[in-house]
Design an enzyme around this catalytic site. Structure first.
Site, PDB file in Angstrom:
ATOM      1  N   GLU A   1       0.851  -1.194   0.000  1.00 30.68           N
ATOM      2  CA  GLU A   1       0.000   0.000   0.000  1.00 30.68           C
ATOM      3  C   GLU A   1       0.885   1.241   0.000  1.00 30.68           C
ATOM      4  O   GLU A   1       1.602   1.499   0.963  1.00 30.68           O
ATOM      5  CB  GLU A   1      -0.897   0.010   1.242  1.00 30.68           C
ATOM      6  CG  GLU A   1      -1.705   1.298   1.364  1.00 30.68           C
ATOM      7  CD  GLU A   1      -2.452   1.436   2.694  1.00 30.68           C
ATOM      8  OE1 GLU A   1      -2.652   0.412   3.391  1.00 30.68           O
ATOM      9  OE2 GLU A   1      -2.818   2.575   3.042  1.00 30.68           O
TER      10      GLU A   1
ATOM     11  N   ARG B   1       0.397  10.267   0.323  1.00 28.61           N
ATOM     12  CA  ARG B   1       0.687  11.334   1.275  1.00 28.61           C
ATOM     13  C   ARG B   1       1.881  12.164   0.875  1.00 28.61           C
ATOM     14  O   ARG B   1       2.233  13.118   1.558  1.00 28.61           O
ATOM     15  CB  ARG B   1       1.024  10.720   2.637  1.00 28.61           C
ATOM     16  CG  ARG B   1      -0.109  10.025   3.303  1.00 28.61           C
ATOM     17  CD  ARG B   1       0.257   9.925   4.752  1.00 28.61           C
ATOM     18  NE  ARG B   1      -0.440   8.849   5.391  1.00 28.61           N
ATOM     19  CZ  ARG B   1      -0.245   8.538   6.653  1.00 28.61           C
ATOM     20  NH1 ARG B   1       0.659   9.191   7.355  1.00 28.61           N
ATOM     21  NH2 ARG B   1      -0.926   7.576   7.194  1.00 28.61           N
TER      22      ARG B   1
ATOM     23  N   LYS C   1     -11.074  -2.345   6.086  1.00 30.66           N
ATOM     24  CA  LYS C   1      -9.910  -1.971   6.901  1.00 30.66           C
ATOM     25  C   LYS C   1     -10.452  -1.488   8.252  1.00 30.66           C
ATOM     26  O   LYS C   1     -11.368  -0.654   8.284  1.00 30.66           O
ATOM     27  CB  LYS C   1      -9.166  -0.848   6.185  1.00 30.66           C
ATOM     28  CG  LYS C   1      -8.126  -0.101   7.015  1.00 30.66           C
ATOM     29  CD  LYS C   1      -7.384   0.893   6.140  1.00 30.66           C
ATOM     30  CE  LYS C   1      -6.522   1.843   6.958  1.00 30.66           C
ATOM     31  NZ  LYS C   1      -5.642   2.662   6.105  1.00 30.66           N
TER      32      LYS C   1
HETATM   33  O1  LIG Z   1      -2.701   6.885   5.180  1.00 28.55           O
HETATM   34  C1  LIG Z   1      -3.515   5.956   5.213  1.00 28.55           C
HETATM   35  O2  LIG Z   1      -4.483   5.831   4.468  1.00 28.55           O
HETATM   36  C2  LIG Z   1      -3.328   4.911   6.148  1.00 28.55           C
HETATM   37  O3  LIG Z   1      -3.549   3.799   5.793  1.00 28.55           O
HETATM   38  C3  LIG Z   1      -2.814   5.214   7.468  1.00 28.55           C
HETATM   39  C4  LIG Z   1      -2.102   3.992   7.946  1.00 28.55           C
HETATM   40  O4  LIG Z   1      -3.039   3.041   8.274  1.00 28.55           O
HETATM   41  C5  LIG Z   1      -1.239   4.231   9.076  1.00 28.55           C
HETATM   42  O5  LIG Z   1      -0.384   5.278   8.801  1.00 28.55           O
HETATM   43  C6  LIG Z   1      -0.409   3.020   9.369  1.00 28.55           C
HETATM   44  O6  LIG Z   1      -0.128   3.144  10.664  1.00 28.55           O
HETATM   45  P1  LIG Z   1       1.123   2.525  11.414  1.00 28.55           P
HETATM   46  O7  LIG Z   1       1.337   1.139  10.910  1.00 28.55           O
HETATM   47  O8  LIG Z   1       0.687   2.588  12.823  1.00 28.55           O
HETATM   48  O9  LIG Z   1       2.250   3.441  11.098  1.00 28.55           O
END
Ligand SMILES: O=C(O)C(=O)C[C@H](O)[C@H](O)COP(=O)(O)O
Length: 217
Positions: free
Chosen positions: A49, A53, A136
């Site tokens: 994924e 961003r 999700k």
């Molecule tokens: O930007 C998005 O659409 C996302 O999917 C956000 C992510 O789920 C998190 O950034 C993952 O989070 P961590 O594994 O805790 O770093």
């Protein structure tokens, strides 16, 4: 639209079934994209994924899509134009933190299988009613983690989740042990410092360790 939401969700489910962890990637430098994808795929994590961003995200999706064996999706889909851009860049699935009717309609229009975000029973029920049964669970830890997901699963066993947000090697096994969890999303397999150092061998090792999480669950 050629895929119904139900068929598209089934396609999402197949992608989620490829490995226990979907790496959540934030690509700052597009020259890293291909080698990063190769390391993760070689380590056993084919579904990737790429979050929309960073300014380079779409170009990164394009570069990663050439890696044999990989399935590159676009994350952080918020608006219909994100969906169109992701599809044009070669994304084969999408991931969103939540869901709006406009976003769902755009994915259906573009035939982009979506892993839509839900954090409550009501959100999950709304998506299920539209045909989406692979969701999700976001933000997983902040939304109550394993106990919350287990509780939501009791009345909604037909919905399967990919918990993401705060999932790490210490808690991933507990999520993967739930009957309504197929895989989890996490950023730890591609830490910014290892990517910046172009330490692909270390990232491949992290990926390989992540593939073992299911058997430990
Ligand atoms: O930007 C998005 O659409 C996302 O999917 C956000 C992510 O789920 C998190 O950034 C993952 O989070 P961590 O594994 O805790 O770093």
């Amino acid at each position: 639209m050629t895929l119904s939401p139900k068929d598209a969700s089934q396609r999402t489910r197949e992608i989620c079934a490829l490995a226990p962890i979907i790496p959540v990637l934030v690509i700052e430098d597009v020259t890293h994209a291909r080698a990063l994808a190769e390391a993760l795929v070689a380590g056993g994590l084919p579904a990737l994924e790429v979050t929309l961003r960073t300014p380079t995200a779409l170009e990164a999706i394009r570069a990663m899509s050439e890696v044999v064996g990989g399935h590159v999706g676009a994350g952080t889909l918020i608006a219909p134009e994100d969906v169109r851009a992701a599809k044009a860049a070669g994304a084969t699935f999408g991931v969103s933190p939540g869901a709006t009717d406009e976003l769902l309609a755009a994915c259906e229009e573009e035939d982009l299988p979506l892993l839509p975000g839900a954090a409550t029973a009501t959100e999950a029920m709304r998506l299920l009613a539209r045909g989406y049964d692979m969701l999700k669970f976001f933000p997983a830890e902040a939304s109550g983690g394993v106990p919350a997901l287990k509780a939501i699963g009791a009345p909604l066993p037909q919905v399967t989740f990919c918990p993401t947000g705060g999932v790490n090697p210490a808690n991933a096994g507990s999520y993967l042990a739930l009957s309504n969890v197929l895989c989890a999303g996490g950023s730890w397999v591609a830490p910014a410092d290892l990517v910046a150092a172009e330490n692909w061998a270390a990232i491949e090792t992290l990926a390989r360790d992540a593939t073992d999480l299911r058997s430990m669950a």
